[in-house]
Design a protein around this motif. Sequence first.
Motif, PDB file in Angstrom:
ATOM      1  N   GLY A 555      -8.161 -38.852  -8.233  1.00  0.00           N
ATOM      2  CA  GLY A 555      -7.833 -37.519  -8.451  1.00  0.00           C
ATOM      3  C   GLY A 555      -6.510 -37.363  -7.533  1.00  0.00           C
ATOM      4  N   GLU A 556      -6.472 -37.568  -6.336  1.00  0.00           N
ATOM      5  CA  GLU A 556      -5.482 -37.356  -5.637  1.00  0.00           C
ATOM      6  C   GLU A 556      -5.313 -38.383  -4.607  1.00  0.00           C
ATOM      7  OE1 GLU A 556      -3.539 -33.075  -4.300  1.00  0.00           O
ATOM      8  OE2 GLU A 556      -5.573 -33.305  -3.633  1.00  0.00           O
ATOM      9  N   ALA A 557      -4.006 -39.042  -4.252  1.00  0.00           N
ATOM     10  CA  ALA A 557      -3.805 -39.929  -3.328  1.00  0.00           C
ATOM     11  C   ALA A 557      -2.853 -39.465  -2.589  1.00  0.00           C
ATOM     12  CB  ALA A 557      -3.087 -41.319  -4.125  1.00  0.00           C
ATOM     13  N   ILE A 558      -2.959 -39.981  -1.193  1.00  0.00           N
ATOM     14  CA  ILE A 558      -2.049 -39.263  -0.110  1.00  0.00           C
ATOM     15  C   ILE A 558      -0.863 -40.061   0.272  1.00  0.00           C
ATOM     16  CG2 ILE A 558      -2.136 -39.224   2.372  1.00  0.00           C
ATOM     17  CD1 ILE A 558      -5.058 -39.243   2.480  1.00  0.00           C
ATOM     18  N   LYS A 559       0.409 -39.343   0.359  1.00  0.00           N
ATOM     19  CA  LYS A 559       1.688 -39.861   0.542  1.00  0.00           C
ATOM     20  C   LYS A 559       2.146 -39.098   1.648  1.00  0.00           C
ATOM     21  CE  LYS A 559       5.718 -41.847  -0.162  1.00  0.00           C
ATOM     22  NZ  LYS A 559       6.534 -42.446  -0.826  1.00  0.00           N
ATOM     23  N   GLY A 560       2.743 -40.295   2.618  1.00  0.00           N
ATOM     24  CA  GLY A 560       3.031 -39.419   3.949  1.00  0.00           C
ATOM     25  C   GLY A 560       4.746 -39.725   4.019  1.00  0.00           C
ATOM     26  N   PHE A 561       5.135 -38.913   4.798  1.00  0.00           N
ATOM     27  CA  PHE A 561       6.649 -38.729   4.980  1.00  0.00           C
ATOM     28  C   PHE A 561       6.870 -38.951   6.620  1.00  0.00           C
ATOM     29  CE2 PHE A 561       6.126 -37.358   0.937  1.00  0.00           C
ATOM     30  CZ  PHE A 561       7.132 -37.952   0.146  1.00  0.00           C
ATOM     31  N   VAL A 562       7.480 -39.812   7.004  1.00  0.00           N
ATOM     32  CA  VAL A 562       7.690 -39.671   8.542  1.00  0.00           C
ATOM     33  C   VAL A 562       9.281 -39.829   8.942  1.00  0.00           C
ATOM     34  CG1 VAL A 562       5.664 -40.716   9.324  1.00  0.00           C
ATOM     35  CG2 VAL A 562       7.459 -42.140   8.904  1.00  0.00           C
ATOM     36  N   VAL A 563       9.504 -39.158  10.063  1.00  0.00           N
ATOM     37  CA  VAL A 563      10.771 -39.282  10.955  1.00  0.00           C
ATOM     38  C   VAL A 563      10.645 -39.985  12.017  1.00  0.00           C
ATOM     39  CG1 VAL A 563      12.912 -37.960  11.860  1.00  0.00           C
ATOM     40  CG2 VAL A 563      11.588 -37.081   9.790  1.00  0.00           C
ATOM     41  N   LEU A 564      11.387 -41.300  12.460  1.00  0.00           N
ATOM     42  CA  LEU A 564      11.129 -41.864  13.311  1.00  0.00           C
ATOM     43  C   LEU A 564      12.170 -41.413  14.686  1.00  0.00           C
ATOM     44  CD1 LEU A 564      11.456 -45.296  11.690  1.00  0.00           C
ATOM     45  CD2 LEU A 564       9.225 -43.912  12.210  1.00  0.00           C
ATOM     46  N   HIS A 565      11.300 -41.867  15.926  1.00  0.00           N
ATOM     47  CA  HIS A 565      12.117 -41.570  17.171  1.00  0.00           C
ATOM     48  C   HIS A 565      13.460 -42.203  16.957  1.00  0.00           C
ATOM     49  CE1 HIS A 565       9.212 -39.294  19.741  1.00  0.00           C
ATOM     50  NE2 HIS A 565       8.345 -40.208  19.325  1.00  0.00           N
ATOM     51  N   GLN A 566      14.411 -41.723  17.715  1.00  0.00           N
ATOM     52  CA  GLN A 566      15.628 -42.205  17.980  1.00  0.00           C
ATOM     53  C   GLN A 566      15.373 -43.952  18.334  1.00  0.00           C
ATOM     54  OE1 GLN A 566      18.667 -40.152  19.803  1.00  0.00           O
ATOM     55  NE2 GLN A 566      19.544 -39.449  18.217  1.00  0.00           N
ATOM     56  N   GLY A 567      16.332 -44.743  17.789  1.00  0.00           N
ATOM     57  CA  GLY A 567      16.236 -46.144  18.131  1.00  0.00           C
ATOM     58  C   GLY A 567      15.168 -46.914  17.626  1.00  0.00           C
ATOM     59  N   ARG A 568      14.138 -46.039  17.072  1.00  0.00           N
ATOM     60  CA  ARG A 568      13.224 -46.875  15.776  1.00  0.00           C
ATOM     61  C   ARG A 568      13.747 -47.109  14.673  1.00  0.00           C
ATOM     62  NH1 ARG A 568       8.202 -47.533  18.891  1.00  0.00           N
ATOM     63  NH2 ARG A 568       7.766 -48.843  17.057  1.00  0.00           N
ATOM     64  N   HIS A 569      13.543 -48.355  14.210  1.00  0.00           N
ATOM     65  CA  HIS A 569      14.085 -48.414  12.748  1.00  0.00           C
ATOM     66  C   HIS A 569      13.006 -48.769  11.699  1.00  0.00           C
ATOM     67  CE1 HIS A 569      17.925 -48.414  14.329  1.00  0.00           C
ATOM     68  NE2 HIS A 569      17.551 -49.217  15.425  1.00  0.00           N
ATOM     69  N   GLY A 570      13.114 -48.092  10.473  1.00  0.00           N
ATOM     70  CA  GLY A 570      12.224 -48.285   9.596  1.00  0.00           C
ATOM     71  C   GLY A 570      12.137 -49.801   9.116  1.00  0.00           C
ATOM     72  N   SER A 571      11.008 -50.131   8.532  1.00  0.00           N
ATOM     73  CA  SER A 571      10.989 -51.442   7.944  1.00  0.00           C
ATOM     74  C   SER A 571       9.458 -51.515   7.096  1.00  0.00           C
ATOM     75  CB  SER A 571      10.917 -52.630   9.005  1.00  0.00           C
ATOM     76  OG  SER A 571       9.488 -52.639   9.815  1.00  0.00           O
ATOM     77  N   ALA A 572       9.512 -52.656   6.126  1.00  0.00           N
ATOM     78  CA  ALA A 572       8.205 -52.620   5.374  1.00  0.00           C
ATOM     79  C   ALA A 572       7.007 -53.056   6.536  1.00  0.00           C
ATOM     80  CB  ALA A 572       8.399 -53.646   4.249  1.00  0.00           C
ATOM     81  N   ASP A 573       7.156 -53.635   7.344  1.00  0.00           N
ATOM     82  CA  ASP A 573       6.007 -53.685   8.451  1.00  0.00           C
ATOM     83  C   ASP A 573       5.716 -52.538   9.020  1.00  0.00           C
ATOM     84  OD1 ASP A 573       6.134 -56.480   8.073  1.00  0.00           O
ATOM     85  OD2 ASP A 573       7.139 -56.990   9.510  1.00  0.00           O
ATOM     86  N   LEU A 574       6.761 -51.813   9.443  1.00  0.00           N
ATOM     87  CA  LEU A 574       6.345 -50.564  10.265  1.00  0.00           C
ATOM     88  C   LEU A 574       5.509 -49.390   9.326  1.00  0.00           C
ATOM     89  CD1 LEU A 574       6.397 -48.716  12.668  1.00  0.00           C
ATOM     90  CD2 LEU A 574       8.541 -47.752  11.873  1.00  0.00           C
ATOM     91  N   GLU A 575       5.996 -49.509   8.057  1.00  0.00           N
ATOM     92  CA  GLU A 575       5.214 -48.691   7.199  1.00  0.00           C
ATOM     93  C   GLU A 575       3.673 -49.216   6.902  1.00  0.00           C
ATOM     94  OE1 GLU A 575       9.114 -47.602   4.402  1.00  0.00           O
ATOM     95  OE2 GLU A 575       7.228 -48.560   3.333  1.00  0.00           O
ATOM     96  N   ALA A 576       3.683 -50.471   6.737  1.00  0.00           N
ATOM     97  CA  ALA A 576       2.156 -50.913   6.610  1.00  0.00           C
ATOM     98  C   ALA A 576       1.605 -50.791   8.154  1.00  0.00           C
ATOM     99  CB  ALA A 576       2.074 -52.615   6.520  1.00  0.00           C
ATOM    100  N   GLU A 577       2.172 -50.725   9.122  1.00  0.00           N
ATOM    101  CA  GLU A 577       1.482 -50.342  10.422  1.00  0.00           C
ATOM    102  C   GLU A 577       1.149 -49.004  10.390  1.00  0.00           C
ATOM    103  OE1 GLU A 577       3.914 -52.170  13.534  1.00  0.00           O
ATOM    104  OE2 GLU A 577       2.991 -50.274  14.991  1.00  0.00           O
ATOM    105  N   LEU A 578       1.862 -48.168   9.926  1.00  0.00           N
ATOM    106  CA  LEU A 578       1.447 -46.600  10.002  1.00  0.00           C
ATOM    107  C   LEU A 578       0.199 -46.445   8.981  1.00  0.00           C
ATOM    108  CD1 LEU A 578       5.055 -45.258   9.629  1.00  0.00           C
ATOM    109  CD2 LEU A 578       3.417 -45.078  11.692  1.00  0.00           C
ATOM    110  N   LYS A 579       0.151 -47.016   7.905  1.00  0.00           N
ATOM    111  CA  LYS A 579      -0.951 -46.869   7.101  1.00  0.00           C
ATOM    112  C   LYS A 579      -2.092 -47.340   7.873  1.00  0.00           C
ATOM    113  CE  LYS A 579       0.505 -48.839   3.081  1.00  0.00           C
ATOM    114  NZ  LYS A 579       0.465 -49.162   1.659  1.00  0.00           N
ATOM    115  N   HIS A 580      -1.931 -48.493   8.447  1.00  0.00           N
ATOM    116  CA  HIS A 580      -3.180 -49.149   9.096  1.00  0.00           C
ATOM    117  C   HIS A 580      -3.593 -48.176  10.421  1.00  0.00           C
ATOM    118  CE1 HIS A 580      -5.851 -52.303  10.031  1.00  0.00           C
ATOM    119  NE2 HIS A 580      -5.592 -52.069  11.270  1.00  0.00           N
TER     120      HIS A 580
END
Length: 631
Positions: A555-580
């Motif tokens: 029916g519906e799935a959840i999609k999240g959007f985040v802004v990171l703290h300064q100095g933190r960098h996005g990566s596929a690993d971080l996205e997976a970690e956030l889901k977890h």
Amino acid sequence: MSGHDDVIEKLARSTVRLQPPKRVRDAAKVQDYDGWYESWEADPDAFWKDAAESLHWFEPWLRTSEIALPQHQWFVGGKTNLSYNCLERNIERGLGDKVALHYESEHDPSRAFTYREVLTEVSRIACALRSLGVGKGDRVVIYMPLGPMGIFVMQACARIGAIHSVVYAGMGAGALRQRIEDCGARVVVCSDATYRRGKTVNLKSIVDDAVAGLDGVEHVLVHKRESATVLQSNREVDLEALVSPQPDECEAEVLDAEDVAFILYTSGTTGKPKGVVHVHGGFAVGVHLLMRNYFDTGEEDVWWSTSDIGWIVGHAYICYGPMLVGCTQVIREGTPDYPDSSVVWQTVAKHGVTTMFTAPTTVRMFMRMGAESLEPHDRSSLRMFYCAGEPFNPEAWTWAQENIVEDGFVADNYWQTEIASPMLGTFACMDAKPGFVGKPMPGVRLKVVDHEGESMDAGEGGALVMEQPVPWMMRSVWNDPDRYASYWNRQLGGYVTGDIAVRDGEGYWAVLGRSDDVLNVSGHRIGTADVESALIEHDAVVEAAVIGIPDELKGEAIKGFVVLHQGRHGSADLEAELKHHVRHVLGPIAQPAGVSILDSLPKTRSGKIMRRLLKARELGLDEGDTSTLED
Ligand code: AMP
């Protein structure tokens, strides 16, 4: 205006009608829906009196209702007990040796319990709870999978007047802890494990995390299913060892109709779950009435609801409803597609299930598996097949009617945790119009209104409001009277459901979706705020926004959007970690399907996150009015 114009137009054009087969029509407990509804309208007092008289009252009530909104009381002064009504009342009617419960599981052997055996099991647990000093009004949090033990513990609480609060045994440690704290539970009853798709899920470790440092929890009672489980601290008790020496009898507490039976938490828009409060009297009357007359289930039926004790359906129509009407029910622990896609239909055939209740998401799953998985199994016993929990798309509805029920009938129904039983539904005696849920239950008077509370005409979408209370609905929000009061809106003229609806010229109602920031994933309500606060708890995240995106199955799935703290960098690993991380805090059902890392979130000039815009961008839709967007 409702934001669902396309769906409303499609509904208006649809001419699909499905007629109940003759055997369904003939067997329907309510043969004349209009006449039944009108009998309530003509004399509500007589209607409720009649409905309540089927149940046992230790002392009769003085008035059927006393209403001073937002407060409302039903069967005022009456003394009763939910568990007594499920057990002794039926045994006295000669049903003692009848099977109340067939248990199936992917892991454990099948079992059956008669009404008399259920009474014995429940009584022992009730005595065990009393031996720990648990009594009327004490809160007991239950974190157990669907199974006989979970149901017995719920009934045992009701028996002694303790208030149960079941937390779905798939929620994360953070969600469990929040609920234990909010209701001030003295006791937590849990299972150490459940079994899903061939895997053992460790529940005990989640409970350990959740209760760590919570001194108010005096006892953690553990239903041990795994021999390796070791009880650690002094407050941990082996449930079976505590229960087995207890006497077989435990007199039911004489309770006021308005005494609280249970608290069940649901998601709202603030990030703090709402503890919806239900009572013994009105809940029993409503559930009994609608189990018979809406769900068309009586003593002769074999009922199966595929829900779980962690949800309202599992309270009303697993733990209590089936035993209130004295039928036989089937419960099954495990997922409907394991060990293979035929397990549901094997179970239907094995027990001759006559009336069944599931969710649109499950129907869509069957649809995806294909009709072949159904074919070898005898489904001729199925008379009624009910669905609820989310909008039931006409394609899935029609597929179910053509492929699942051989000579039965598929029916949608609409309700919510706060209401504890249907408000709307398709009855066994009426034509179904896929896309429309159906018509209101007696006692339920609905309207569709605009922002100012002006009533909308047929064919126009707006907020769905219930004009007056019904006996089976909530009485308050635990610890939060203001939040409870806010459901009753003077301007809108009644109880605000939070849903958008439309009715047609024939009195059929369609519920199209939420009007607030609440998502519906596979029939489970999840507040965007809950997921956002879980994301923000992660040390990399400074801001988060969550939207629902259409999902063919869920029916519906959840999609999240985040802004990171300064100095933190996005990566596929971080996205997976956030889901977890969200999964750990809230549980698997709240895990986002995806998390995107952005430099900033779109906001209004006043600083409100524009989730609408994120959604339009995500889905490639028109961005609409962006005049309030900050530069
Ligand atoms: P819950 O309290 O978790 O059971 O969720 C209740 C919400 O699910 C309702 O407020 C609706 O948004 C949605 N819902 C339940 N049943 C239906 C239905 N038959 N059609 C459309 N939406 C539904």
